[in-house]
Design a protein around this motif. Structure first.
Motif, PDB file in Angstrom:
ATOM      1  N   MET A   1      -5.506  -1.685  -8.433  1.00 41.32           N
ATOM      2  CA  MET A   1      -5.832  -0.289  -8.183  1.00 41.32           C
ATOM      3  C   MET A   1      -5.204   0.577  -9.271  1.00 41.32           C
ATOM      4  O   MET A   1      -4.102   0.299  -9.740  1.00 41.32           O
ATOM      5  CB  MET A   1      -5.314   0.131  -6.792  1.00 41.32           C
ATOM      6  CG  MET A   1      -5.696   1.554  -6.392  1.00 41.32           C
ATOM      7  SD  MET A   1      -5.133   1.973  -4.717  1.00 41.32           S
ATOM      8  CE  MET A   1      -6.263   0.944  -3.766  1.00 41.32           C
ATOM      9  N   PRO A   4      -1.750   6.307  -9.284  1.00 41.60           N
ATOM     10  CA  PRO A   4      -2.075   7.589  -8.651  1.00 41.60           C
ATOM     11  C   PRO A   4      -2.100   8.709  -9.677  1.00 41.60           C
ATOM     12  O   PRO A   4      -1.305   8.755 -10.614  1.00 41.60           O
ATOM     13  CB  PRO A   4      -0.938   7.775  -7.643  1.00 41.60           C
ATOM     14  CG  PRO A   4       0.178   6.917  -8.141  1.00 41.60           C
ATOM     15  CD  PRO A   4      -0.485   5.750  -8.798  1.00 41.60           C
ATOM     16  N   SER A   5      -3.037   9.621  -9.500  1.00 37.05           N
ATOM     17  CA  SER A   5      -3.179  10.750 -10.419  1.00 37.05           C
ATOM     18  C   SER A   5      -2.160  11.834 -10.084  1.00 37.05           C
ATOM     19  O   SER A   5      -1.502  11.807  -9.033  1.00 37.05           O
ATOM     20  CB  SER A   5      -4.584  11.337 -10.315  1.00 37.05           C
ATOM     21  OG  SER A   5      -4.766  11.938  -9.037  1.00 37.05           O
ATOM     22  N   GLN A   8      -3.090  13.483  -6.846  1.00 34.17           N
ATOM     23  CA  GLN A   8      -2.761  12.652  -5.688  1.00 34.17           C
ATOM     24  C   GLN A   8      -1.262  12.668  -5.409  1.00 34.17           C
ATOM     25  O   GLN A   8      -0.829  12.711  -4.254  1.00 34.17           O
ATOM     26  CB  GLN A   8      -3.251  11.224  -5.922  1.00 34.17           C
ATOM     27  CG  GLN A   8      -4.765  11.101  -5.889  1.00 34.17           C
ATOM     28  CD  GLN A   8      -5.258   9.753  -6.393  1.00 34.17           C
ATOM     29  OE1 GLN A   8      -4.590   9.078  -7.163  1.00 34.17           O
ATOM     30  NE2 GLN A   8      -6.450   9.374  -5.962  1.00 34.17           N
ATOM     31  N   LYS A 370      -4.040   7.448   0.652  1.00 35.67           N
ATOM     32  CA  LYS A 370      -4.508   6.078   0.407  1.00 35.67           C
ATOM     33  C   LYS A 370      -5.993   5.931   0.739  1.00 35.67           C
ATOM     34  O   LYS A 370      -6.740   5.244   0.048  1.00 35.67           O
ATOM     35  CB  LYS A 370      -3.678   5.095   1.235  1.00 35.67           C
ATOM     36  CG  LYS A 370      -2.277   4.868   0.714  1.00 35.67           C
ATOM     37  CD  LYS A 370      -1.598   3.735   1.446  1.00 35.67           C
ATOM     38  CE  LYS A 370      -0.278   3.350   0.809  1.00 35.67           C
ATOM     39  NZ  LYS A 370       0.374   2.205   1.444  1.00 35.67           N
ATOM     40  N   GLU A 372      -8.250   8.320   0.584  1.00 35.06           N
ATOM     41  CA  GLU A 372      -8.998   8.998  -0.463  1.00 35.06           C
ATOM     42  C   GLU A 372      -9.106   8.130  -1.707  1.00 35.06           C
ATOM     43  O   GLU A 372     -10.154   8.093  -2.376  1.00 35.06           O
ATOM     44  CB  GLU A 372      -8.317  10.321  -0.812  1.00 35.06           C
ATOM     45  CG  GLU A 372      -8.440  11.401   0.249  1.00 35.06           C
ATOM     46  CD  GLU A 372      -9.874  11.876   0.425  1.00 35.06           C
ATOM     47  OE1 GLU A 372     -10.601  11.925  -0.582  1.00 35.06           O
ATOM     48  OE2 GLU A 372     -10.265  12.182   1.574  1.00 35.06           O
ATOM     49  N   ARG A 373      -8.042   7.412  -2.011  1.00 34.06           N
ATOM     50  CA  ARG A 373      -8.050   6.553  -3.203  1.00 34.06           C
ATOM     51  C   ARG A 373      -8.969   5.337  -3.030  1.00 34.06           C
ATOM     52  O   ARG A 373      -9.463   4.792  -4.013  1.00 34.06           O
ATOM     53  CB  ARG A 373      -6.628   6.063  -3.500  1.00 34.06           C
ATOM     54  CG  ARG A 373      -5.771   7.096  -4.222  1.00 34.06           C
ATOM     55  CD  ARG A 373      -4.310   6.686  -4.278  1.00 34.06           C
ATOM     56  NE  ARG A 373      -4.086   5.353  -4.792  1.00 34.06           N
ATOM     57  CZ  ARG A 373      -4.080   5.006  -6.081  1.00 34.06           C
ATOM     58  NH1 ARG A 373      -4.330   5.937  -6.999  1.00 34.06           N
ATOM     59  NH2 ARG A 373      -3.845   3.783  -6.455  1.00 34.06           N
ATOM     60  N   SER A 374      -9.185   4.939  -1.798  1.00 34.86           N
ATOM     61  CA  SER A 374     -10.013   3.745  -1.555  1.00 34.86           C
ATOM     62  C   SER A 374     -11.514   4.053  -1.599  1.00 34.86           C
ATOM     63  O   SER A 374     -12.332   3.137  -1.594  1.00 34.86           O
ATOM     64  CB  SER A 374      -9.651   3.134  -0.209  1.00 34.86           C
ATOM     65  OG  SER A 374      -9.993   4.018   0.862  1.00 34.86           O
TER      66      SER A 374
END
Length: 375
Positions: A1, A4-5, A8, A370, A372-374
């Motif tokens: 993965m 994180p930005s 985020q 998490k 949102e990232r998925s």
């Protein structure tokens, strides 16, 4: 993965245990308070003043770094000023995603205009409460507490310890600290104060392992009964083979390292380290964020936490600290969550309040990120 930005990271729930009240003022507030008492700041606009503090603190010397506090402390000599700055600190931290903060400061430095120690503590307590209420009024939530600090180069630590104990459970006081020039002023010099707090079953966190080495950390543990260590980066000096491991970074074989007795004690007893990456780079404690000791200590299983130290001097925030660790030291979202949980479980509030902090504010908000990232 993917890592994180910045966006985020900004919305992640955060816990800051090591943040100095007199090191986190808004530049605009500094100018307004200075004008009110006829004090001249080194610059006359908020941006220029922020530039000045960052440049002055970025010297590689803790002593020079500490000199910047002359200006912030100068304008924090009234109850109104202390209350305002405490309120604004809570609001600013909440805007950065912080859900729990312990603000540390030294009441003995704020008596020049006639305040008593007790009046100063009460003013900060009111400010923290007002900050919490302001955040709640716009739909947010943050828990703010204060750590009462004694200056290690002065001789009032017993008096400040007595003040701290007298405010147990009041005005949001939850812990005790010593701060100031570390080298030459070991915790052992304040053993009488720490004995009082230890006998009173009151928690302490002690600045150690920043400008001085392992002996300072040892003294914090044996003479100060420290429940947490403020900074602690130089604990790596008690680990054999650490220079090679840090040089090789991710390719290092951590099994080749040998922990000394102080490092072993801190790691095995899960004594939290309040590490402050950008501040440590400024004072010369660490060469860079990329090579900061925090990553090695994390990988070795120490109870590390990420902190801001002084947001004004380091021109930083919890988001900035975390983003730099992600982009320069290859930290992951799981790393950020782990250190946040470590900080939450090592907060100086009662256990049931820590449980609530984790279950209601940290885990649900992290789950949203998490999810949102998925997608």
């Amino acid at each position: 993965m993917t890592a994180p930005s910045l966006d985020q990271i900004r919305v992640l729930p955060k816990v800051v245990l090591h943040d100095h009240l007199d090191g986190g003022l808004r530049p605009q507030t500094l100018l307004e308070l200075a004008e009110g008492i006829g004090y001249t700041m080194p610059a006359s606009t908020p941006e220029a003043l922020a530039d000045w503090f960052e440049a002055a603190a970025d010297s590689g010397s803790l002593v020079r770094y500490l000199e910047t506090f002359d200006h912030t402390i100068a304008v924090l000599q009234t109850a109104d000023a202390l209350e305002r700055v405490a309120r604004e600190a809570v609001i600013d931290l909440a805007a950065d995603g912080v859900v729990y903060t312990e603000q540390r400061w030294a009441p003995e430095q704020h008596l020049r205009a006639g305040l008593t120690l007790q009046e100063a503590v009460e003013a900060v307590g009111r400010g923290l409460a007002a900050g919490e209420a302001a955040v709640e009024s716009v739909g947010g939530r943050i828990v703010a507490r204060q750590l009462v600090t004694a200056m290690r180069h002065a001789d009032r630590s017993v008096e400040i310890a007595e003040l701290t104990l007298a405010n147990r459970g009041q005005h949001r006081v939850v812990g005790f600290d010593i701060a100031g020039a570390e080298l030459g002023f070991p915790p052992s010099q304040h053993a009488a104060a720490f004995d009082l707090l230890h006998d009173g079953l009151f928690p302490t966190t002690i600045h150690a392992g920043e400008a001085d080495g392992v002996d300072s950390v040892r003294s914090a543990l044996t003479d100060g009964y420290a429940a947490r260590i403020g900074h602690g980066a130089r604990l790596v000096e008690d680990i054999t083979g650490v220079e090679e491991a840090m040089r090789r970074r991710g390719k290092a074989d951590l099994s080749e390292l040998e922990l000394g007795p102080v490092a072993t004690w801190v790691r095995d007893r899960r004594i939290a380290l309040e590490l402050c990456p950008l501040s440590n780079v400024q004072t010369g404690t660490a060469p860079s964020v990329r090579d900061h000791q925090i990553t090695l200590l994390k990988n070795l299983g120490f109870a590390v936490t990420v902190n801001t130290d002084n947001r004004l001097m380091s021109r930083t925030s919890m988001t900035t600290e975390m983003h730099r660790l992600v982009t320069e030291a290859d930290w992951t979202l799981d790393d950020l969550l782990a250190v946040t949980l470590t900080a939450a479980w090592n907060a100086f509030i009662p256990f049931d309040e820590r449980q609530e902090l984790v279950s209601q504010l940290i885990l649900p908000r992290t789950a949203v990120v998490k999810e949102e990232r998925s997608k």
